[in-house]
Design an enzyme around this catalytic site. Structure first.
Site, PDB file in Angstrom:
ATOM      1  N   ALA C 241      -2.626  -4.899 -10.471  1.00  0.00           N
ATOM      2  CA  ALA C 241      -2.314  -4.074  -9.309  1.00  0.00           C
ATOM      3  C   ALA C 241      -1.078  -3.198  -9.551  1.00  0.00           C
ATOM      4  CB  ALA C 241      -2.101  -4.966  -8.096  1.00  0.00           C
ATOM      5  N   HIS C 242      -0.751  -2.385  -8.550  1.00  0.00           N
ATOM      6  CA  HIS C 242       0.351  -1.428  -8.711  1.00  0.00           C
ATOM      7  C   HIS C 242       1.693  -2.115  -8.905  1.00  0.00           C
ATOM      8  CE1 HIS C 242       0.249  -1.017  -3.987  1.00  0.00           C
ATOM      9  NE2 HIS C 242       0.115  -2.244  -4.384  1.00  0.00           N
ATOM     10  N   ASN C 243       2.511  -1.506  -9.775  1.00  0.00           N
ATOM     11  CA  ASN C 243       3.876  -1.949 -10.041  1.00  0.00           C
ATOM     12  C   ASN C 243       3.982  -3.311 -10.716  1.00  0.00           C
ATOM     13  OD1 ASN C 243       4.146  -0.012  -7.443  1.00  0.00           O
ATOM     14  ND2 ASN C 243       5.989   0.124  -8.686  1.00  0.00           N
TER      15      ASN C 243
END
Lengths: 350, 350, 350
Positions: C241-243
């Protein structure tokens, strides 16, 4: 493209402190931003970065009192986070709007109809009788099968595959590699142990403002429609089986799966890697924890469940806690057994 | 394309009641069908819809006694469901057979050999020494690597990627976005903590009448072949690792995964999101419940397992039921402890 | 391409026994190999095949004493397995190096920059300001968005989609269908129950020597970068997922998922279908068992956890074992209860 602090302040209705002519061309986190970048500070926890950041322009809350001098130009607004998010949204919309034209080579059937201001990337495919609305952006390598309609302002990312007869609403976003309308998994067992395919002749209907992540799969209905209702948000690698219905504003996290003919209510939240069996109903507002396995209908709205098989959240957590203490419980039972044997022995001894 | 009730009755060997010239051009569920659609009624539970449906032609069981007049033309057959399903199958085959020709632009290596009646969609790619059988349909954007063979009547949906040297049998269907023959996950740990790739030089062999869903991944063998045997059916987003063998008519539901070198017997059924570790055998006819985690070989044919780690279905269900009653059990042990302490105290007191 | 036993012996620094002119053109397992194939024997358990195999040339350990005459030409080396694996690596590198040139039709933006010895397959897409290093191989149908850089010696397999602004390091391999840089899953709930998209304007940075399997998804950061550090190996159908940050030489098996902003340390090993919640840290060297659900940070390096929710491996296994014995434990508590009631009754009786 570069913007001055003054221009940005005008866009977000803020007040500049410092050099109104300071220029920025991209966005950064306050703790990582470089010269020429725009950052924001919303959480007071990160205030220290305000005094050391290299960002050229920073959006801050109007209530914030500076404790040290700041090098960057500041733009003060009532709520720095929503001002920044709003700016990003405007920027994204602007970038998307600019994207128009038909790259070559692409394949457009003679019977396909395209709206205004459409972008069609190279190697994209529009089959027979396809209808594309205004401002639709179809990225390179996307496949749009025969008789598909895609309504205004929708974005179809690279390599999305939409099988024949499916309907995509307005303002829908579908990310790269996702497959809409593949055959549902239906096979009838035969006397000789083999399986015969049950033809899947329905379609998928995706309503307005739905967003679907990358490499997800939404199967077409056996007959009728698999339905993703308005405002639903689906993450990456999600499986939605044939004849499923996903309610309005229902949110499904990555790698979760919903089996055939199940109906999810509105405002349901489903955690990552959760699985839901077929032919059940999930009541409005239900929360299904990550990795849960839901095997029965949830009838009470706003229920919360967890575990596999899934049960009421609070009691499941208690059971889990006790499971953890099982070695202790087992030991205690063994001790009690010994004491009782002792009591019994003494009784007999008497 | 439109068909009259009389024409359909002839195809499915049924008898028309009512207007034999009534025309239909598509299929619908009896409760949703519109004028010009063909529906069926098999389950007596839905008989009420027979008297209200807009469908123009309806297939029903010859045994059904009407309780009210029906507007639509009826076609009576011994078994309405299988007559309808058979009709769908014929319709699908007809539609698929009609699909022929080579769309442009596509890429066909000079050394590729194509059979008769092949369809090749735009942006499809056939590498060197590829062999394509008769009646094979390869949809837009599919990639067929060097030395791949695809035998008669198989259907390769949009954006499927088949790496070099893989073999696809007859009457195989592979849905959009699935990857056949990507490298197996093999890395040898090095003294410095890094990993060195173990080359994966085997292939994938898919036998006849296999169907694979969308966005699945079947890895090539390290050496030798990853093997999907005749009649196996795999759903969407499934992972099959290197050197796995999937038996005849084995069925695997969505998002399940099988780790390296494991051999699944014939007629095995694997539920959604189940996982199976590497290097084990699963006996013929085994049933593995959804979300199970199978960590040991299953030696008894026709076993049923559930849970993670997976155990015998019946005892696992008992354990689950008791787990749910654990708070109660813990309370009872505490009470017993108190009673015993009381008994002990009194004994001492005596 | 064919090689003689003498040529191969020279490549791997071995000694030929038998016909040094024997020719091979491909590789096989010793138990399945045919004439014209090269095999190896490392594990003495399989020695019997040495005397029956059809392989034309076999690499064996120099220490092996033959018990029967062997038909094939033998090449003796100190360690047959690593000699064979090294040979495969050289062969793979050779095959990859030979792949050069730009197939047509492909799409290359006028502002894209290509290094030397690059391969670009048909239907591949290079957007504006893309930079491609030397010896990079981009297979058919891959999409490389605007401003992406791909550094030297990397391999991008068919149908990979890399969104704008992402950075791919040196010697990276990404398998077919994987999506790099799709939007992170970020939506802000609105008062009316709908969700508003949080723009995802960061990117994905993949460092050197990373390998990613097929149909995986690595989301771009909201702001900043999702980071896959040097030497990490990710299997098929994985969600990042993001980051998220994935540490050096961390290994993640198929169908596992890592939620937003979580940081995985170096040398972490994650089993198949495991899930990790967002915003936590996993210490260096941690081992997370297949299908685990990790809901809290792991602070001790080299921890091992299992279960969902995940706990210390050893105590979780004990709890699992006792869970299995729960029916027994329940029965024992019922017996103890009866005995105590008896004791109580007798006491009262006295």
């Amino acid at each position: 493209m570069q913007f001055s602090a003054a221009q940005i302040a005008m866009l977000i209705d803020g007040k500049v402190e410092g050099d109104a002519s300071a220029l920025v061309g991209s966005f950064g986190k306050i703790e990582e931003a470089k010269a020429g970048q725009l950052a924001f500070l919303a959480n007071p926890k990160y205030e220290e970065h305000l005094y050391t950041t290299q960002a050229s322009v920073i959006i801050i809350n109007e209530s914030l009192e500076l404790k040290q001098p700041v090098q960057a130009a500041l733009i003060r607004v009532p709520d720095a986070y929503s001002a920044f998010a709003g700016l990003l949204n405007k920027y994204q919309e602007l970038m998307t709007q600019q994207l128009t034209g038909i790259q070559q080579p692409s394949y457009v059937s003679a019977s396909a109809k395209l709206g205004e201001n459409v972008f069609l990337g190279a190697f994209a495919y529009l089959g027979d009788n396809v209808t594309i609305g205004n401002n639709v952006k179809i990225f390179p390598g996307a496949f749009v099968g025969n008789n598909v309609t895609i309504d205004d302002n929708s974005i179809i990312h690279p390599g999305v595959k939409i099988y024949h007869d499916c309907k995509i609403g307005k303002n829908v976003t579908i990310h790269a590699g996702t497959v809409i309308g593949g055959d549902g998994f239906g096979f009838a067992p035969q006397p000789d142990g083999s399986y015969k395919k049950v033809p899947q002749i329905g379609n998928v209907v995706i309503e307005d403002f739905v967003e679907i992540g990358s490499n997800a799969t939404i199967d077409r209905a056996t007959i009728g429609s698999t339905l993703i209702k308005s405002g639903a948000k689906l993450d990456n690698l999600i499986q939605v089986a044939h004849n499923v219905e996903v309610g309005n504003n229902t949110v499904i996290a990555a790698q979760a799966g919903v089996s055939g003919s199940t109906k999810l209510g509105n405002h349901v939240m489903i955690g990552g890697q959760a699985g839901i069996v077929g032919h059940i109903h999930i009541a409005d507002g239900s929360k299904i924890n990550a990795q849960s396995g839901v095997s029965k209908s949830i009838k009470m709205p706003n229920s919360a469940v967890t575990g596999s098989p899934a049960h009421d959240y609070t009691s499941a957590l208690r059971s889990q806690a006790i499971t953890r203490k099982l070695p202790e419980l087992e030991k205690k039972v063994a001790e009690l057994e010994k004491l009782i044997q002792q009591l019994m022995a003494e009784k007999i001894g008497i």
